[in-house]
Write a protein that holds these residues in place. Structure first.
Motif, PDB file in Angstrom:
ATOM      1  N   ALA A 125      80.954  27.652   6.067  1.00  0.00           N
ATOM      2  CA  ALA A 125      80.970  27.069   4.727  1.00  0.00           C
ATOM      3  C   ALA A 125      79.819  26.410   3.989  1.00  0.00           C
ATOM      4  O   ALA A 125      79.654  26.546   2.889  1.00  0.00           O
ATOM      5  CB  ALA A 125      81.970  26.235   5.047  1.00  0.00           C
ATOM      6  N   ALA A 126      79.084  25.640   4.718  1.00  0.00           N
ATOM      7  CA  ALA A 126      78.189  24.726   3.991  1.00  0.00           C
ATOM      8  C   ALA A 126      76.738  25.198   3.882  1.00  0.00           C
ATOM      9  O   ALA A 126      76.098  24.934   3.026  1.00  0.00           O
ATOM     10  CB  ALA A 126      78.134  23.360   4.996  1.00  0.00           C
ATOM     11  N   LYS A 127      76.347  25.937   4.983  1.00  0.00           N
ATOM     12  CA  LYS A 127      75.228  26.471   5.290  1.00  0.00           C
ATOM     13  C   LYS A 127      74.808  28.049   4.753  1.00  0.00           C
ATOM     14  O   LYS A 127      73.877  28.338   4.212  1.00  0.00           O
ATOM     15  CB  LYS A 127      74.730  26.518   6.735  1.00  0.00           C
ATOM     16  N   VAL A 166      82.271  24.926   9.932  1.00  0.00           N
ATOM     17  CA  VAL A 166      81.465  24.047   8.952  1.00  0.00           C
ATOM     18  C   VAL A 166      80.235  24.818   8.701  1.00  0.00           C
ATOM     19  O   VAL A 166      79.543  24.752   7.294  1.00  0.00           O
ATOM     20  CB  VAL A 166      81.306  22.541   9.395  1.00  0.00           C
ATOM     21  N   THR A 175      87.846  23.323   7.430  1.00  0.00           N
ATOM     22  CA  THR A 175      87.006  24.382   7.064  1.00  0.00           C
ATOM     23  C   THR A 175      87.216  25.902   7.753  1.00  0.00           C
ATOM     24  O   THR A 175      87.078  26.829   7.113  1.00  0.00           O
ATOM     25  CB  THR A 175      85.387  24.326   7.427  1.00  0.00           C
ATOM     26  N   GLU A 200      75.963  16.694   1.381  1.00  0.00           N
ATOM     27  CA  GLU A 200      77.314  16.376   0.438  1.00  0.00           C
ATOM     28  C   GLU A 200      78.376  17.163   1.248  1.00  0.00           C
ATOM     29  O   GLU A 200      79.440  16.798   0.950  1.00  0.00           O
ATOM     30  CB  GLU A 200      77.155  17.158  -0.838  1.00  0.00           C
ATOM     31  N   TRP A 201      78.079  17.546   2.663  1.00  0.00           N
ATOM     32  CA  TRP A 201      79.216  17.839   3.519  1.00  0.00           C
ATOM     33  C   TRP A 201      79.650  16.839   4.344  1.00  0.00           C
ATOM     34  O   TRP A 201      80.587  17.063   5.213  1.00  0.00           O
ATOM     35  CB  TRP A 201      78.897  19.318   4.079  1.00  0.00           C
ATOM     36  N   ALA A 256      83.472  16.451   5.348  1.00  0.00           N
ATOM     37  CA  ALA A 256      84.152  17.496   6.047  1.00  0.00           C
ATOM     38  C   ALA A 256      84.186  16.859   7.655  1.00  0.00           C
ATOM     39  O   ALA A 256      85.215  16.941   8.312  1.00  0.00           O
ATOM     40  CB  ALA A 256      83.637  18.644   6.095  1.00  0.00           C
ATOM     41  N   LEU A 293      73.415  19.816   8.447  1.00  0.00           N
ATOM     42  CA  LEU A 293      74.168  20.010   7.032  1.00  0.00           C
ATOM     43  C   LEU A 293      73.801  19.398   5.990  1.00  0.00           C
ATOM     44  O   LEU A 293      73.250  18.502   6.074  1.00  0.00           O
ATOM     45  CB  LEU A 293      75.699  19.644   7.724  1.00  0.00           C
ATOM     46  N   PRO A 294      74.105  19.888   4.712  1.00  0.00           N
ATOM     47  CA  PRO A 294      73.545  19.219   3.754  1.00  0.00           C
ATOM     48  C   PRO A 294      74.451  18.040   3.280  1.00  0.00           C
ATOM     49  O   PRO A 294      75.837  17.767   3.789  1.00  0.00           O
ATOM     50  CB  PRO A 294      74.347  20.271   2.528  1.00  0.00           C
TER      51      PRO A 294
END
Ligand SMILES: Nc1ncnc2c1ncn2[C@@H]1O[C@H](COP(=O)(O)OP(=O)(O)O[C@H]2O[C@H](CO)[C@@H](O)[C@H](O)[C@H]2O)[C@@H](O)[C@H]1O
Length: 645
Positions: free
Chosen positions: A292-294, A289, A365, A332-333, A336, A329-330
């Protein structure tokens, strides 16, 4: 100008042959990530190449090469990195260096290049089969034996990395630096502080971690240090239950593990961005995760891949939804990790069932998903075995595979096991009955070499079918058998084991605790190993048992069904085949009837019993076999584009 080529892969053989036609090499060394390999050649007995500047960051980094000649004298030469050689997959396979001391001082050994490429031997002189494509592999795990182990996860993450490294991969294992204030801590004495402090951002602030490192058996063992890993108990909890801050502890681990390949100059240089993360179980599941997100949004780890390895789907790292903000994490994630409990599992009328599920985050992810047996990879896509995640897992079926675990065949070897009093092999089984007698003496059971001795080793947990054993013991004790159990976990069952020991004084022993030497002695001394697991992703004890000529009687589920073949006395023209018994369904009756069949065969059909033992002992349990299958999965991971780019 001569160049010094540092060879790192088997493909160097053809590479060097062609290169030597165009250029002159001063020498060749198989430098496995800055560590030593012995190189067989006439002219160079050993060569060490090390980075002087502490990591190759630019093409101008300075190197020093120390050549030990046949006369034993060392010659040191300084060099600058001219450029890196890559193979067709883009992996760096060597560096060209410009000698600073002048071309005339460096001799060309073209014959060395060819000789050295032909034979690669490790420090103990064993020849090593090498992979075609080398990867930089980063295991992220809560346990790695011998540093930490509460079960099979520790075994796997302590052995598979070594098998992959010996096949030529560059392998790092990242796990926490647990200090429990117990004798176990001494396993970490060789891990040195890398003096690399990193701040990771989660739980509303910056958490500073540092890294300790030990290079052993070709693997970089990296230990993330943080005060939350220093406390009595085991990696997950203590006598009062699971630690309340495990979400924090393993979130920190995942953040630190993502930084490690970028910042740690192990053996002189970092693993870099093109690596393959193996995230093991929920504790490491934030890694895919985070990638993918950071990292991906900033162009970092674009070429990396991640594989989620599921050892046990029953544990998913589920916490209330409000804790999402802790992960760093942002916002918007959120989707997930979003997880909603079914209505029946909610605690009260106002409970919306909203939660975050870390393992689920990795399922959606990771580039690929692996389980530790083929059977289990199918079971987790079913309602019965999917623990609520079967639909998601089914949706990723195209990247879901199962590879059966291997075992550490050096540690678990009846012909040399340091924990057992007598040694034996398939060719000479005489030591096995001696081990049985020694175990009966140690446990204070009547010494009766002919009495069937049944064993159980494992966590006292719902998963392991311990309730079934409890129901069956009164009936089992009516037979002329002995039964020994080793395990810890659920207090109820620990107490039941103690009580049973006093109820069946001449027949039953219950050893409460986690004790590796005793587990070896039970494996060697018993005739039968019972594993009525409700589900079993792979199971290691049945593999250890078979290697020790101890016949497994197991519930036909997951990895147990894949690895234990039920004895068929009529197969092979009456010679029989099979290595034990699997029973199904999971009921007291079917377990007891399988056990009784095993006991009958032990008592009345000695030749058949010997055949069962020997077939089990002769099977290939090495990690090498599993490592080759893992490599296939790695290849697929890199053929596909990143799942989330
Ligand atoms: N009291 C005790 N004293 C000493 N040693 C003890 C012990 N209790 C257990 N062990 C040891 O711990 C290990 C247990 O491994 P398993 O694979 O059987 O189960 P576990 O459920 O922990 O692992 C999960 O991960 C592994 C690895 O992938 C899968 O095989 C498995 O199916 C999955 O449930 C063995 O090495 C065993 O000897």
């Amino acid at each position: 100008m001569a160049s010094l080529h540092i060879c790192r892969t088997p493909s160097c053989q053809s590479f060097l042959k062609s290169e030597n036609k165009r250029r002159s090499f001063s020498s060749v060394v198989h430098a496995d990530l800055g560590h030593l390999w012995k190189v067989r050649s006439k002219n160079v007995s050993l060569m060490l190449v090390r980075s002087v500047g502490g990591g190759i960051q630019s093409s101008q980094d300075e190197f020093s090469a120390i050549e030990k000649n046949g006369d034993g004298k060392e010659k040191e030469d300084k060099a600058l990195v001219l450029g890196a050689e890559t193979d067709e997959s883009g992996s760096v396979i060597g560096f060209n260096l410009i000698s600073q001391s002048g071309a005339e001082e460096i001799e060309s050994h073209e014959d060395v290049a060819v000789d050295t490429a032909e034979e690669i031997v490790d420090a103990e002189g064993r020849e090593k089969a090498q992979t075609r494509v080398k990867h930089s592999i980063v295991f992220v795990t809560a346990e790695a034996a011998p540093y930490s182990k509460t079960g099979g996860l520790g075994d796997v993450c302590g052995s598979l990395p070594i098998a992959l490294a010996s096949r030529g991969h560059r392998v790092m294992v990242v796990s926490p630096r647990y200090l429990h204030g117990s004798p176990q801590d001494k396993n970490l004495v060789n891990a040195v502080d890398l003096n690399c402090r990193v701040k990771v951002y989660c739980f509303g602030g910056a958490q500073e971690v540092s890294f300790f490192h030990e290079y052993r058996e070709g693997v970089d063992w990296v230990f993330v240090d943080h005060p939350s890993y220093h406390r009595p108990g085991n990696p997950y909890g203590d006598g009062r239950g699971a630690f309340g801050d495990n979400q924090f502890r393993f979130t920190v681990l995942c953040h630190a593990a993502c930084e490690a390949p970028l910042v740690l100059p192990l053996g002189g240089y970092t693993y870099g961005e093109k690596c393959l993360f193996l995230a093991n179980d929920w504790h490491a599941s934030l890694v895919p995760v985070l990638l993918a997100a950071k990292y991906h949004p900033f162009g970092v780890y674009k070429d990396a891949r991640s594989v989620l390895v599921i050892h046990n789907l029953a544990h998913q790292g589920v916490e209330p939804a409000v804790t999402y903000k802790n992960f760093g994490l942002p916002p918007e994630w959120y989707g997930a990790l979003e997880w909603v409990f079914p209505t029946w599992a909610r605690t009260h009328a106002l409970d919306t069932g909203e939660a975050v599920n870390i393992l689920k985050g990795a399922i959606v992810t990771a580039d690929r998903i692996l389980t530790v047996s083929k059977g289990y990879s199918w079971e987790i896509t079913t309602v019965e075995g999917g623990y609520g995640l079967h639909e998601l897992l089914s949706s990723r079926r195209s990247v879901l595979n199962g590879v059966t675990n291997g075992i550490n065949v050096s540690e678990w070897d009846p012909s040399s096991d340091e924990h057992i009093a007598f040694h034996y092999s398939a060719d000479d089984l005489s030591g096995k009955v001696q081990c049985k007698i020694a175990l009966q003496k140690e446990l204070g059971l009547p010494v009766r070499p002919d009495c069937p001795l049944i064993g159980f080793i494992g966590r006292l947990d719902y998963q392991k079918g311990i309730d079934l054993i409890r129901w069956a013991v009164p009936e089992l004790m009516e037979d002329d058998i002995q039964f020994v159990m080793l395990g810890s976990g659920d207090r109820l069952y620990e107490e039941w084991m103690r009580v049973s020991e006093s109820t069946y004084r001449d027949k039953f022993r219950g050893w409460v605790g986690f004790n590796v030497p005793i587990s070896h002695r039970i494996t060697a001394g018993c005739d039968i190993l019972l594993m009525p697991s409700r589900f079993e992703p792979c199971g290691l004890n049945q593999l250890y048992a078979m290697r020790y000529g101890t016949v497994p009687v197991v519930h036909g589920t997951g990895g147990l069904r894949d690895t234990v073949q039920t004895f068929d006395p009529f197969a092979q023209g009456g010679a029989g085949e099979g290595t034990g018994w699997t029973f199904s369904p999971l009921s007291k009756e079917s377990m007891l009837s399988a056990l009784r069949l095993a006991i009958l065969t032990y008592r009345d059909h000695k030749a058949s019993w010997d055949g069962i033992m020997k077939r089990g002992m002769q099977r290939d349990y090495t990690w090498e076999n599993a490592a080759i299958q893992y490599e296939q999965v790695f290849e697929w991971a890199f053929i596909d584009r990143p799942y989330i780019s």
